[in-house]
Every structure is written in C-alpha cells, then in structure tokens.
Design a protein around this motif. Structure first.
Motif, PDB file in Angstrom:
ATOM      1  N   PRO A  94       0.808  -1.231   0.000  1.00 22.44           N
ATOM      2  CA  PRO A  94       0.000   0.000   0.000  1.00 22.44           C
ATOM      3  C   PRO A  94       0.832   1.268   0.000  1.00 22.44           C
ATOM      4  N   ARG A  95       1.898   1.312   0.791  1.00 19.20           N
ATOM      5  CA  ARG A  95       2.691   2.540   0.856  1.00 19.20           C
ATOM      6  C   ARG A  95       3.424   2.788  -0.454  1.00 19.20           C
ATOM      7  N   GLU A  96       3.972   1.737  -1.039  1.00 13.90           N
ATOM      8  CA  GLU A  96       4.666   1.893  -2.315  1.00 13.90           C
ATOM      9  C   GLU A  96       3.703   2.352  -3.406  1.00 13.90           C
ATOM     10  N   ARG A  97       2.481   1.848  -3.344  1.00 12.03           N
ATOM     11  CA  ARG A  97       1.483   2.250  -4.341  1.00 12.03           C
ATOM     12  C   ARG A  97       1.178   3.743  -4.240  1.00 12.03           C
ATOM     13  N   VAL A  98       1.011   4.233  -3.011  1.00  6.54           N
ATOM     14  CA  VAL A  98       0.740   5.656  -2.812  1.00  6.54           C
ATOM     15  C   VAL A  98       1.914   6.490  -3.313  1.00  6.54           C
ATOM     16  N   ASP A 183      -4.943   5.170  -0.660  1.00  7.19           N
ATOM     17  CA  ASP A 183      -5.084   5.219   0.790  1.00  7.19           C
ATOM     18  C   ASP A 183      -6.370   5.904   1.215  1.00  7.19           C
ATOM     19  N   GLY A 184      -7.204   6.314   0.241  1.00 10.34           N
ATOM     20  CA  GLY A 184      -8.479   6.954   0.555  1.00 10.34           C
ATOM     21  C   GLY A 184      -8.386   8.409   0.900  1.00 10.34           C
ATOM     22  N   GLN A 185      -7.240   9.040   0.678  1.00 12.96           N
ATOM     23  CA  GLN A 185      -7.081  10.456   0.977  1.00 12.96           C
ATOM     24  C   GLN A 185      -6.837  11.233  -0.318  1.00 12.96           C
ATOM     25  N   ASP A 186      -7.115  12.537  -0.259  1.00 11.90           N
ATOM     26  CA  ASP A 186      -7.056  13.380  -1.443  1.00 11.90           C
ATOM     27  C   ASP A 186      -5.811  14.253  -1.448  1.00 11.90           C
ATOM     28  N   ARG A 187      -5.277  14.467  -2.662  1.00 11.15           N
ATOM     29  CA  ARG A 187      -4.215  15.432  -2.888  1.00 11.15           C
ATOM     30  C   ARG A 187      -4.700  16.432  -3.930  1.00 11.15           C
ATOM     31  N   LEU A 188      -4.312  17.696  -3.762  1.00 11.45           N
ATOM     32  CA  LEU A 188      -4.641  18.728  -4.733  1.00 11.45           C
ATOM     33  C   LEU A 188      -3.407  19.026  -5.564  1.00 11.45           C
TER      34      LEU A 188
END
Length: 343
Positions: A94-98, A183-188
């Motif tokens: 998961p971390r590598e994917r993010v 991870d279900g979180q957003d980036r702008l």
C-alpha cells in the motif's frame, strides 16, 4: 458566515484511514468512480471538439502534445502512461502504491508546465490555443492533468477553488486537480504553483449525498493530504467517499463561462454591443450545459444588465443567489447583485 470547525476528531481521521485501506484492498473497480474522461477517450475528445469548433489550430491537440512529449522526453507519451499504469496496478504494497501515485502526479505537473509553458487568462482556456501559442490556464491544465491521471489508472478530477492558502476568497476563481489515492485520501495538484501539491482550504465539488454541488472546507494533515471536508451549507462533515470532482457537463459549462468572460468587448472591461452579444451566447450555452453552475447563471445576469435588459438580469441574479445559497456560500458579487435585483 458562521465559523466552521477546522479539524475532524481523531476517531473520524482513523475511520477515514481505515476506509482508505479497505478501498485499496477491494480493488479499484469497487471504489466509487469519479467522472470519467481519460486522455484517450471520446469524453476527453469533446473538450477538444468544443475548442477546435471555435478556433482551429494547425494540428490536432493530441498529435501536437504527443510530438512535444516525444521531443522533450525521448519516449512516446502512450508508452509512458501505460508503463505507469502497469506499475501502479501491479504494486501490492500500500505505501509503495501511494508513492507511485504521488510520483505520477508530480511527473504530469512537471510535464504540462514544460510542454505548455505560458499561462494566459485571456486565451489559455482553449486547447487550440495551447497548440497555437503554448498557452494554458487553470481549467485547461487541470482537465488535461486529470485526464492523463485517469489514463494512468488513477482516480482524479477537477474541483474549483473559492479560498486559497493565503485566505483570499473568490467567486470560483481557480481550478485544481483532485487526486484520490489508494489510501483513501485526497491530494490537490495545482499546475499554477511551482510545487505540485497545494493546500487550498476552500473547494467546490460534487456532494453525492446531496446530489448537488457544494462549497466545502478541506481539512489537511501535516503531510498536506486531505482527510475530510466540511460543508459550508450546514457545517456538517462530508466524508471523502461522498465527495467527488466536478462532472463533464459542469466542466464544459465552465469552459463556456471563460469564453463568455474573455470574449473581446465582452462583459469584462470595456464592452461593445458585439462583444456583449458574444458573451451572452457563450453564457447561455454554459447554462444549458449545466443549469446549476452558479457562476454561469450569475455571469449571464451581469451581461444582460450591461445590455440594458434589466428584467432578465434581475431574474438571473435571483436564480444565481438561490444556487449559491443552496450550495453553501454567496460571494460578495452575487450578494450585491441580489440587492440590486430586489430593489
């Protein structure tokens, strides 16, 4: 305007993080889908067709962009996108994917700024002008980056900004990319900034639970990712899985808003009868494409008022005020227009 809470509780944050992990585990196909217009799709092609129908360019946009990419990076754009998609989809950590998802956003932020180097409010919203002059504007660059991210297999879209990191408020005066990580979180992602990731606290997006657009406040972690939103309309939290970027109809409407705003002799700056007529045509089409775009409804009232069509102007201003009010925030301009319409 009432003061909204600035942070979610630790329990809400933890719930969001666990929800993000669950979304990754169940696979992309089962996650809520964002509006879809990947770069190579017919949906993305409609943005190009709208632009080229008004201002022809010497080359098709995709052919031009891919040639520019090949010259800059010495590899085909299509292969680069497919390679990134394969790497992301086959990464199980998961971390590598993010990290790969964020790196893809950084790559496209850098790429669009390099291939379309000049920023222009007057002409940069037309894809044909990117080819003719190397110009871009916030909506065009955001739609392009979002389409390329979607082509790479990521969930991304465009949202509007009503408050920037310095606290300055506007009437939906800017557009940025919203990237939802695995991870279900957003980036702008903001190509108007030198660095890829921005922290705009005031956003305008689609609320799935309300079936309407909403003005929201974004809540950022120390790392700069968005873990939740608060609706301005009622002060209640908007969970991430209910928050989505703007749909294709809204984006096409917004492109038409900018065409009306920047028409020579139109309602921005010194106006001419011909320019105001052009502004009216574009804004009427913007309203037809998405009647709940408050900026288009308000802008058309402004045009009618400058044309001396006072009763249609009052009707537009009242409609716009009700839209802004229902969606959570009325900027100063529409407030003043409502007072004038009431008088």
């Amino acid at each position: 305007m009432r003061r909204m809470p600035q942070h979610f509780s630790r329990r809400q944050v933890l719930k969001g993080l666990l929800g993000g992990a669950a979304l990754w585990a169940t696979g992309r196909a089962q996650r809520p889908l964002f509006p879809q217009y990947p770069y190579r799709s017919a949906a993305f092609g409609r943005f190009l067709e709208d632009s080229y129908a008004l201002i022809p360019a010497p080359k098709p946009f995709r052919s031009w962009l891919e040639a520019a990419y090949q010259a800059h990076y010495h590899e085909p754009l299509e292969e680069a996108l497919d390679h990134r998609r394969t790497r992301i989809e086959t990464t199980r950590n998961p971390r590598e994917r993010v990290v790969l998802e964020e790196a893809t956003a950084v790559w496209l932020h850098r790429t669009v700024k390099a291939l379309i180097p000049r920023f222009s409010l007057e002409r940069g919203f037309e894809f044909s002008n990117a080819v003719r002059f190397g110009e871009r504007q916030c909506l065009l660059q955001s739609v392009l980056i979002a389409g390329l991210l979607q082509e790479a297999g990521l969930e991304a879209g465009v949202v509007m900004v009503w408050r920037n990191p310095e606290g300055k408020e506007s009437n939906l005066g800017h557009a940025v990319v919203l990237l939802r990580g695995s991870d279900g979180q957003d980036r702008l992602v903001d190509a108007s900034d030198p660095t890829p990731f921005a922290r705009h606290p005031g956003l305008y997006l689609w609320d799935r639970s309300a079936h309407d657009y909403r003005f929201v406040e974004a809540h950022f972690s120390a790392e700069g990712v968005t873990h939740g939103y608060t609706r301005l309309a009622d002060g209640k939290p908007l969970p991430l899985d209910l928050a989505q970027p703007l749909d294709v109809a809204f984006l096409r409407s917004q492109f038409d808003y900018y065409r009306g705003e920047r028409a020579p002799g139109g309602f921005i700056g010194p106006s001419t009868p011909e320019g105001l007529e052009a502004s009216a045509r574009f804004l009427e089409r913007a309203m037809a494409r998405q009647p709940r775009n408050p900026l288009a409804v308000y802008g058309l009232g402004y045009v009618y008022r400058k044309q001396g069509r006072l009763e249609p102007a009052r009707k537009q201003f009242r409609m716009a005020y009700q839209l802004y009010l229902a969606q959570g925030y009325v900027p100063p301009g529409p407030q003043e227009a409502q007072r004038w319409a009431g008088a």
